[in-house]
Enzyme design. Structure first.
Site, PDB file in Angstrom:
ATOM      1  N   CYS A   1       0.428  -0.762  -0.509  1.00 29.45           N
ATOM      2  CA  CYS A   1       0.113  -0.015   0.149  1.00 29.45           C
ATOM      3  C   CYS A   1       0.498   1.240   0.373  1.00 29.45           C
ATOM      4  CB  CYS A   1      -0.638  -0.029   1.405  1.00 29.45           C
ATOM      5  SG  CYS A   1      -2.301  -1.535   1.275  1.00 29.45           S
TER       6      CYS A   1
ATOM      7  N   HIS B   1      -2.988   7.302   2.865  1.00 27.45           N
ATOM      8  CA  HIS B   1      -3.492   5.895   2.114  1.00 27.45           C
ATOM      9  C   HIS B   1      -4.629   5.880   3.039  1.00 27.45           C
ATOM     10  CE1 HIS B   1      -4.278   1.818   1.444  1.00 27.45           C
ATOM     11  NE2 HIS B   1      -3.221   1.697   2.412  1.00 27.45           N
TER      12      HIS B   1
ATOM     13  N   ASN C   1     -10.228   0.272   0.703  1.00 26.45           N
ATOM     14  CA  ASN C   1      -8.921   0.140   0.437  1.00 26.45           C
ATOM     15  C   ASN C   1      -7.951  -0.261  -0.661  1.00 26.45           C
ATOM     16  OD1 ASN C   1      -5.913   0.472   0.333  1.00 26.45           O
ATOM     17  ND2 ASN C   1      -5.832  -0.862   2.572  1.00 26.45           N
TER      18      ASN C   1
HETATM   19  N1  COA Z   1     -18.079  -8.859   9.716  1.00 27.32           N
HETATM   20  C1  COA Z   1     -19.067  -9.595  10.576  1.00 27.32           C
HETATM   21  N2  COA Z   1     -18.395 -10.061  11.887  1.00 27.32           N
HETATM   22  C2  COA Z   1     -16.599 -10.161  11.249  1.00 27.32           C
HETATM   23  C3  COA Z   1     -16.050  -9.575  10.342  1.00 27.32           C
HETATM   24  C4  COA Z   1     -17.133  -9.384   9.331  1.00 27.32           C
HETATM   25  N3  COA Z   1     -16.398  -8.503   8.422  1.00 27.32           N
HETATM   26  N4  COA Z   1     -14.655  -9.775  10.672  1.00 27.32           N
HETATM   27  C5  COA Z   1     -14.644 -10.427  11.799  1.00 27.32           C
HETATM   28  N5  COA Z   1     -15.968 -10.101  12.463  1.00 27.32           N
HETATM   29  C6  COA Z   1     -15.713 -10.202  13.643  1.00 27.32           C
HETATM   30  C7  COA Z   1     -14.620 -11.397  13.914  1.00 27.32           C
HETATM   31  O1  COA Z   1     -14.741 -12.682  13.357  1.00 27.32           O
HETATM   32  C8  COA Z   1     -14.508 -11.129  15.819  1.00 27.32           C
HETATM   33  O2  COA Z   1     -15.130 -12.599  16.196  1.00 27.32           O
HETATM   34  P1  COA Z   1     -15.698 -13.185  17.924  1.00 27.32           P
HETATM   35  O3  COA Z   1     -15.466 -11.807  18.690  1.00 27.32           O
HETATM   36  O4  COA Z   1     -16.770 -14.243  17.364  1.00 27.32           O
HETATM   37  O5  COA Z   1     -14.537 -14.358  17.090  1.00 27.32           O
HETATM   38  C9  COA Z   1     -15.564 -10.219  16.132  1.00 27.32           C
HETATM   39  O6  COA Z   1     -15.986  -9.768  14.396  1.00 27.32           O
HETATM   40  C10 COA Z   1     -14.212  -8.936  16.084  1.00 27.32           C
HETATM   41  O7  COA Z   1     -13.239  -9.387  15.468  1.00 27.32           O
HETATM   42  P2  COA Z   1     -11.835  -8.521  14.989  1.00 27.32           P
HETATM   43  O8  COA Z   1     -11.048  -9.180  14.459  1.00 27.32           O
HETATM   44  O9  COA Z   1     -11.204  -8.017  16.703  1.00 27.32           O
HETATM   45  O10 COA Z   1     -12.850  -7.158  14.378  1.00 27.32           O
HETATM   46  P3  COA Z   1     -11.673  -5.475  14.419  1.00 27.32           P
HETATM   47  O11 COA Z   1     -12.839  -4.483  15.476  1.00 27.32           O
HETATM   48  O12 COA Z   1      -9.863  -5.821  15.074  1.00 27.32           O
HETATM   49  O13 COA Z   1     -12.142  -5.426  13.058  1.00 27.32           O
HETATM   50  C11 COA Z   1     -10.834  -5.026  10.925  1.00 27.32           C
HETATM   51  C12 COA Z   1     -11.482  -5.666  12.344  1.00 27.32           C
HETATM   52  C13 COA Z   1      -9.986  -5.682   9.973  1.00 27.32           C
HETATM   53  C14 COA Z   1     -11.554  -3.279  10.507  1.00 27.32           C
HETATM   54  C15 COA Z   1      -9.694  -3.768  11.997  1.00 27.32           C
HETATM   55  O14 COA Z   1      -8.827  -4.833  12.618  1.00 27.32           O
HETATM   56  C16 COA Z   1      -8.927  -2.833  10.941  1.00 27.32           C
HETATM   57  O15 COA Z   1      -9.146  -2.177  10.197  1.00 27.32           O
HETATM   58  N6  COA Z   1      -7.644  -3.399  11.665  1.00 27.32           N
HETATM   59  C17 COA Z   1      -7.141  -2.943  10.284  1.00 27.32           C
HETATM   60  C18 COA Z   1      -7.078  -3.582   8.909  1.00 27.32           C
HETATM   61  C19 COA Z   1      -6.379  -2.331   7.492  1.00 27.32           C
HETATM   62  O16 COA Z   1      -6.755  -1.719   7.345  1.00 27.32           O
HETATM   63  N7  COA Z   1      -5.020  -3.629   6.784  1.00 27.32           N
HETATM   64  C20 COA Z   1      -4.621  -2.957   5.661  1.00 27.32           C
HETATM   65  C21 COA Z   1      -3.572  -1.833   6.118  1.00 27.32           C
HETATM   66  S1  COA Z   1      -2.832  -1.526   4.384  1.00 27.32           S
END
Ligand code: COA
Length: 324
Positions: A112, A251, A281
């Site tokens: 990215c 970004h 993204n």
């Molecule tokens: N829809 C519904 N539930 C979802 C889901 C979705 N699309 N994706 C994950 N979940 C669930 C998980 O399974 C988890 O369930 P559990 O508690 O029963 O295990 C719960 O939601 C929480 O998951 P978690 O991973 O802790 O969520 P989060 O609050 O960290 O959000 C992201 C997930 C990916 C949105 C967040 O971590 C994030 O934005 N990270 C950065 C990613 C990024 O930008 N990457 C590229 C960088 S260049």
């Protein structure tokens, strides 16, 4: 002073995929996706919208704005991690499509952060070869590298391309400075296999599929911390106050990452350009797409100070300052 952006362009695939549509593919909801990421919809490439094709269209628009012909282009740098081939480079395909016979062409791979790294390379090139013109392009079709059964990742990404034309000018504008970083020890928090790395038994190739894998929470923490560090380091080095920034184009990964970053930096929200809700993204394409939209919306005036920052797999991250 440095590489000046003469023109910007972007290209988005026609097909839209909304959060509601995603709810039919994996167990998720519009509410969950929007509240966690700020994304409502994203674009998905169809046939004829490969990374090089999107990049070519974006480049044509940037050249039209710059009012230059393709024969004037000396170098094409493409930032991507989703070209349809590993060899030749995406940049060579763009060169072929454009008929840019006077240009040499190569890809930059920095996930990215690819566009920011490519912009820096272009700027450094032009400081040595001052009478040249360069196309710097960020283009991605990450829909081809996404596991559409993995709700942790498939909600995040989208396809698109953006491009800029660069030329060196002895004026008080252009790229002011960059502050770029990588940390390969953290590779396993965000990665995508390319192809088997060795084949000692000389077995016939099979295709295991190359998808993005990610530790979302860790990526989130590092993204905020790293971009904040890169920006503050750059501002201190250049003796510039955050209040002097006229527009920030980060970004576009996730609205929560951006809100946290913005509050830690103390920059006013209205100075930050955000379009993640429309495209998700788009990796290396996100900054040049946002830059083109901001430019065409008249958000950038001659003399404005622009701050650009990124974070991506590698990890790679950084920040650049440009005088418009
Ligand atoms: N829809 C519904 N539930 C979802 C889901 C979705 N699309 N994706 C994950 N979940 C669930 C998980 O399974 C988890 O369930 P559990 O508690 O029963 O295990 C719960 O939601 C929480 O998951 P978690 O991973 O802790 O969520 P989060 O609050 O960290 O959000 C992201 C997930 C990916 C949105 C967040 O971590 C994030 O934005 N990270 C950065 C990613 C990024 O930008 N990457 C590229 C960088 S260049």
């Amino acid at each position: 002073m440095g590489a000046v952006i003469l023109g910007t362009g972007s290209c988005l695939p026609e097909k839209r995929l909304s959060n509601h549509d995603l709810g039919k593919l994996v167990e998720t909801s519009d509410e969950w996706i929007f509240s966690r990421t700020g994304i409502s919809t994203r674009r998905i490439s169809s046939k004829g919208e490969e990374a090089f094709q999107l990049g070519t269209t974006a480049a044509r628009k940037a050249m039209a704005m710059a009012n230059i012909s393709v024969d004037e282009i000396d170098l094409i740098i493409v930032a991507t991690m989703s070209s349809h081939m590993t060899m030749p480079s995406c940049a060579c395909f763009v060169q072929k499509e454009l008929g840019a016979d006077n240009a040499f062409a190569y890809d930059v791979s920095a996930a990215c952060s690819g566009f920011l790294f490519a912009l820096d390379s272009g700027d450094k090139f032009l400081r040595v070869e001052q009478n040249k013109k360069i196309l710097v392009i960020g283009t991605e079709t990450l829909s081809s590298r996404t596991d559409w059964k993995d709700r942790n990742t498939c909600i995040l990404f989208g396809d698109g391309a953006g491009a800029v034309v660069l030329e060196y000018k002895e004026e008080e504008r252009g790229v002011v400075a960059s502050n770029l970083f990588s940390d390969g020890t953290l590779w396993n928090l965000l990665y995508m296999h390319a192809a088997p790395s060795c084949n000692p038994e000389l077995e016939q190739a099979d295709n295991p599929g190359a998808h993005i894998l990610m530790e979302g929470k860790e990526v989130f923490k590092y993204a905020v911390k790293s971009m904040e560090g890169a920006i503050n380091g750059l501002l201190i080095r250049e003796n510039i106050e955050i209040d002097s920034i006229d527009l920030m184009i980060p970004h576009q990964a996730n609205i929560r990452i951006l809100k946290k970053l913005v509050s830690r930096l103390g920059i006013k929200q209205e100075k930050v350009f955000i379009n993640v809700q429309k495209y998700g993204n788009t990796s290396a394409a996100s900054i040049p797409i946002a830059l083109d939209e901001a430019n065409r919306e008249g958000r950038l005036k001659r003399g404005d100070l622009l701050l650009v920052c990124s974070f991506g797999g590698g990890f790679t991250w950084g920040a650049s300052l440009l005088r418009w």
